[in-house]
Design an enzyme around this catalytic site. Structure first.
Site, PDB file in Angstrom:
ATOM      1  N   ASP A  61       0.832  -1.198   0.000  1.00 36.89           N
ATOM      2  CA  ASP A  61       0.000   0.000   0.000  1.00 36.89           C
ATOM      3  C   ASP A  61       0.871   1.256   0.000  1.00 36.89           C
ATOM      4  O   ASP A  61       2.095   1.189   0.116  1.00 36.89           O
ATOM      5  CB  ASP A  61      -0.963  -0.002   1.196  1.00 36.89           C
ATOM      6  CG  ASP A  61      -0.290  -0.435   2.497  1.00 36.89           C
ATOM      7  OD1 ASP A  61       0.789   0.103   2.812  1.00 36.89           O
ATOM      8  OD2 ASP A  61      -0.836  -1.318   3.180  1.00 36.89           O
ATOM      9  N   ASP A 130       2.193   5.751 -14.041  1.00 37.54           N
ATOM     10  CA  ASP A 130       1.820   4.885 -15.165  1.00 37.54           C
ATOM     11  C   ASP A 130       0.479   5.367 -15.709  1.00 37.54           C
ATOM     12  O   ASP A 130      -0.513   5.420 -14.968  1.00 37.54           O
ATOM     13  CB  ASP A 130       1.696   3.446 -14.675  1.00 37.54           C
ATOM     14  CG  ASP A 130       2.271   2.438 -15.663  1.00 37.54           C
ATOM     15  OD1 ASP A 130       2.135   2.667 -16.870  1.00 37.54           O
ATOM     16  OD2 ASP A 130       2.867   1.448 -15.215  1.00 37.54           O
ATOM     17  N   ASP A 232       1.464   3.410 -20.978  1.00 39.07           N
ATOM     18  CA  ASP A 232       1.354   1.960 -21.102  1.00 39.07           C
ATOM     19  C   ASP A 232       0.736   1.554 -22.442  1.00 39.07           C
ATOM     20  O   ASP A 232      -0.319   2.073 -22.820  1.00 39.07           O
ATOM     21  CB  ASP A 232       0.491   1.417 -19.959  1.00 39.07           C
ATOM     22  CG  ASP A 232       0.287  -0.079 -20.044  1.00 39.07           C
ATOM     23  OD1 ASP A 232       1.266  -0.806 -19.812  1.00 39.07           O
ATOM     24  OD2 ASP A 232      -0.838  -0.504 -20.364  1.00 39.07           O
ATOM     25  N   GLU A 286       5.825   3.006 -23.681  1.00 35.94           N
ATOM     26  CA  GLU A 286       6.108   1.576 -23.709  1.00 35.94           C
ATOM     27  C   GLU A 286       6.074   1.124 -25.158  1.00 35.94           C
ATOM     28  O   GLU A 286       5.036   1.145 -25.804  1.00 35.94           O
ATOM     29  CB  GLU A 286       5.061   0.800 -22.899  1.00 35.94           C
ATOM     30  CG  GLU A 286       5.343  -0.692 -22.901  1.00 35.94           C
ATOM     31  CD  GLU A 286       4.244  -1.521 -22.265  1.00 35.94           C
ATOM     32  OE1 GLU A 286       4.534  -2.649 -21.840  1.00 35.94           O
ATOM     33  OE2 GLU A 286       3.094  -1.041 -22.201  1.00 35.94           O
ATOM     34  N   HIS A 352       7.984  -5.257 -14.578  1.00 34.54           N
ATOM     35  CA  HIS A 352       6.880  -6.035 -14.026  1.00 34.54           C
ATOM     36  C   HIS A 352       6.284  -7.023 -15.010  1.00 34.54           C
ATOM     37  O   HIS A 352       5.512  -7.906 -14.622  1.00 34.54           O
ATOM     38  CB  HIS A 352       5.776  -5.083 -13.547  1.00 34.54           C
ATOM     39  CG  HIS A 352       5.126  -4.356 -14.689  1.00 34.54           C
ATOM     40  ND1 HIS A 352       5.784  -3.393 -15.428  1.00 34.54           N
ATOM     41  CD2 HIS A 352       3.892  -4.467 -15.246  1.00 34.54           C
ATOM     42  CE1 HIS A 352       4.985  -2.941 -16.372  1.00 34.54           C
ATOM     43  NE2 HIS A 352       3.838  -3.576 -16.289  1.00 34.54           N
ATOM     44  N   ASP A 353       6.590  -6.874 -16.298  1.00 35.43           N
ATOM     45  CA  ASP A 353       6.079  -7.777 -17.331  1.00 35.43           C
ATOM     46  C   ASP A 353       7.081  -8.861 -17.705  1.00 35.43           C
ATOM     47  O   ASP A 353       6.849  -9.612 -18.651  1.00 35.43           O
ATOM     48  CB  ASP A 353       5.709  -6.984 -18.596  1.00 35.43           C
ATOM     49  CG  ASP A 353       4.370  -6.282 -18.472  1.00 35.43           C
ATOM     50  OD1 ASP A 353       3.517  -6.775 -17.704  1.00 35.43           O
ATOM     51  OD2 ASP A 353       4.176  -5.254 -19.139  1.00 35.43           O
TER      52      ASP A 353
END
Length: 577
Positions: A61, A130, A232, A286, A352-353
């Site tokens: 959080d 993002d 993104d 991206e 993260h991908d």
């Protein structure tokens, strides 16, 4: 993961001859540099769901981030790229946004966000948000109204195909169980388009009203004082709304058909004019399109679009059976060459991908994990471009070792699991592949200490903690001057102390060496040499350097090589006299 002997691709280097023209231009001088904070920044990507949980619900959080701001500051980084924290039903971990002006309840409140931003700025850390506007959630009010009636004023906020026209031309979905990007909706007897999950309908950027909505959202966050936007999947945002049929097999190279379509550049120029130019923010896309021309059109300053983009060509080469170091060098060298004189790019090998950096590009065995992690960090921090570094990689965090479908949470992994099962695939082989490739490998909780749940949460984590947290964690590495964490801090400082590592000319050396990556960086009379061994064997470089005139600035072994013969995964940065 061990790097296997690479394929011989020397022909690729011969083909690069024309591309080297830019790299061979006259040396840059510091007084002529177009200096920007975002060029000189080290960007730390923070995955909020897995970073630090304060309230004990097993989900990271914003208050958890606030509690760790001093740690982030200690890394020496300049900016945090924060993965989505907006209101979301969480089908794709926040990349399905239902309210762009609110905070996901799992993460906290807007007051928490304001406190986090204030805390970052007080420590000299910038915040990059993002921006997910290729698609929204199907639970966004826009989509609810869009699907309510064909006459709704929100109908054109999304892409619809009326069923009486027949089934629409096939489009490939990255996340759908059947990879079909059109989903039938009986309410208005029509199909809507979703390049990703069925719960992520694509927004219609051809509609000027939709574009104004997005610009207003950007202004909302700009007025709060954020420092940048990461767009993104934006190379896919513009579509040919006649939806022509694509050739059979197009999905094998879907970016060629999805990327940089329609009036994308016009929309970006409009965004720049209405928003980006009005705020002191950086912008990064991206994806970089299909060609160098595409990439330059995105980032060249005179285009008035974005500051930089990041290309996936290099990050995509890692496979379970290894990758070619020659191929890696070829990719990074040609991209550097194409942008040596104009434009700016990002440098990265993980996010993260992707699965974990050290598992995919290094060696995560106990013997070589730390030293290969340091080698990869050295590479990322000594190349030209803005380095993006994913949280946890500074510890050398590894893939999770998941072995069952029940271990995973990622919509892409789980939908593909179901699809492969429907096809009768050997599911054990699929799970073995996912243990290397799945995005969830990089999303396990951050490893703070050796207490329960790695100190991430007092509750049950939303996804399992990597069992190696007992030895790989911040608390242990803080005490060890030779840890990957402390090495990361040293190499970040080295980059900041040497503008040559930011703006300097890049020259590849010993290009046909299948084991090592060697290059120089030069600026204003200062010349640095970087030697990297990408293998678990001793390797010899042939750079033609007189090492009696080379001063070691940093190395990942207690005693650095001084003759060009490198220990397994050794990295050394020298200053040449």
């Amino acid at each position: 993961m061990k790097i296997f002997n690479p394929l011989i691709i020397s022909a690729a280097f011969l083909l690069l001859g024309s591309n080297y023209s830019c790299a061979q231009n006259s040396l840059p001088h510091k007084d002529s540099l177009d200096r920007k904070w975002w060029k000189e920044a080290v960007v730390y990507q923070l995955y909020p769901r897995s970073f630090n949980d304060v309230d004990g619900d097993g989900i990271g959080d914003l208050k958890g981030i606030i509690a760790k701001l001093d740690y982030i500051k200690s890394l020496g980084v300049d900016a945090v790229w924060l993965n989505p924290i907006y209101g979301s039903p969480n089908d794709d971990n926040g990349y399905d946004v239902s309210d762009y002006r609110d905070i996901m309840k799992d993460f906290g409140t807007m007051a928490d966000f304001d406190a986090m931003l204030k805390g970052m700025h007080a420590r000299g850390i910038k915040l990059v948000m993002d921006l997910v506007v290729n698609h929204s959630s199907d639970e966004h009010e826009w989509f609810k109204k869009s699907r309510s009636s064909r006459n709704s004023p929100y109908r054109e906020y999304y892409h619809w195909w009326n069923a009486e026209k027949g089934k629409p031309p096939y489009r490939y979905s990255l996340f759908d169980v059947n990879h079909d990007a059109w989903r039938y909706d009986s309410l208005t007897n029509a199909y809507y388009l979703h390049y990703f999950s069925r719960k992520q309908p694509d927004l219609n950027w051809e509609n000027p009203k939709l574009r104004q909505e997005v610009y207003d959202i950007m202004k909302f966050w700009g007025d709060k004082g954020i420092d940048g936007f990461r767009l993104d999947a934006f190379q896919f945002a513009a579509k040919d709304t006649t939806f022509p049929a694509f050739p059979n097999g197009f999905e094998k190279n879907f970016t060629q058909y999805y990327g940089m379509q329609g009036n994308l550049h016009g929309y970006l120029q409009e965004m720049n004019q209405q928003v980006l130019s009005k705020y002191n923010v950086m912008s990064v896309a991206e994806g970089a399109g299909n060609t160098f021309e595409d990439a330059h059109n995105l980032v060249d300053a005179d285009r008035n679009e974005l500051n930089m983009a990041y290309a996936f060509e290099a990050v995509d080469i890692a496979k379970p059976d290894g990758y070619s170091v020659l191929h890696l060098k070829q990719i990074f060298t040609k991209w550097d060459s194409a942008f040596a004189a104009k434009g700016w790019l990002s440098i990265f090998l993980a996010n993260h991908d992707q699965a974990r950096l050290v598992t995919r590009f290094g060696n995560d065995s106990p013997e070589f994990r730390a030293v290969s992690s340091k080698m990869l960090t050295t590479f990322l921090m000594t190349m030209r471009g803005t380095p993006y570094y994913y949280n946890g990689d500074e510890l050398g965090m590894t893939n999770a070792g998941f072995s069952k479908a029940e271990d995973y949470r990622d919509v892409q992994t789980l939908n593909e699991y179901q699809r492969q099962k429907n096809l009768g695939t050997d599911m054990q082989k699929y799970l073995q592949r996912m243990s290397f490739e799945s995005r969830d490998n990089s999303r396990t909780p951050f490893q703070w200490n050796n207490s329960k749940n790695a100190g991430f949460s007092t509750g049950k984590p939303w996804i399992a903690v990597n069992p190696n947290y007992t030895t790989i964690n911040v608390a242990a590495q803080e005490k060890d001057g030779n840890s990957t964490l402390n090495y990361f801090r040293k190499v970040v400082k080295l980059r900041k102390d040497n503008l040559a590592l930011v703006y300097g000319k890049y020259t590849l050396l010993d290009g046909q060496n299948a084991d090592t990556y060697s290059y120089t960086r030069e600026l204003d009379g200062k010349k640095l040499l970087v030697l990297l061994n990408f293998t678990s064997n001793v390797a010899t470089t042939n750079t033609g350097v007189d090492f009696s005139k080379a001063n070691v600035l940093l190395g990942n072994y207690p005693q650095s090589s001084k003759n060009g013969t490198l220990k397994p995964y050794e990295a050394v940065v020298y200053e040449l006299k």
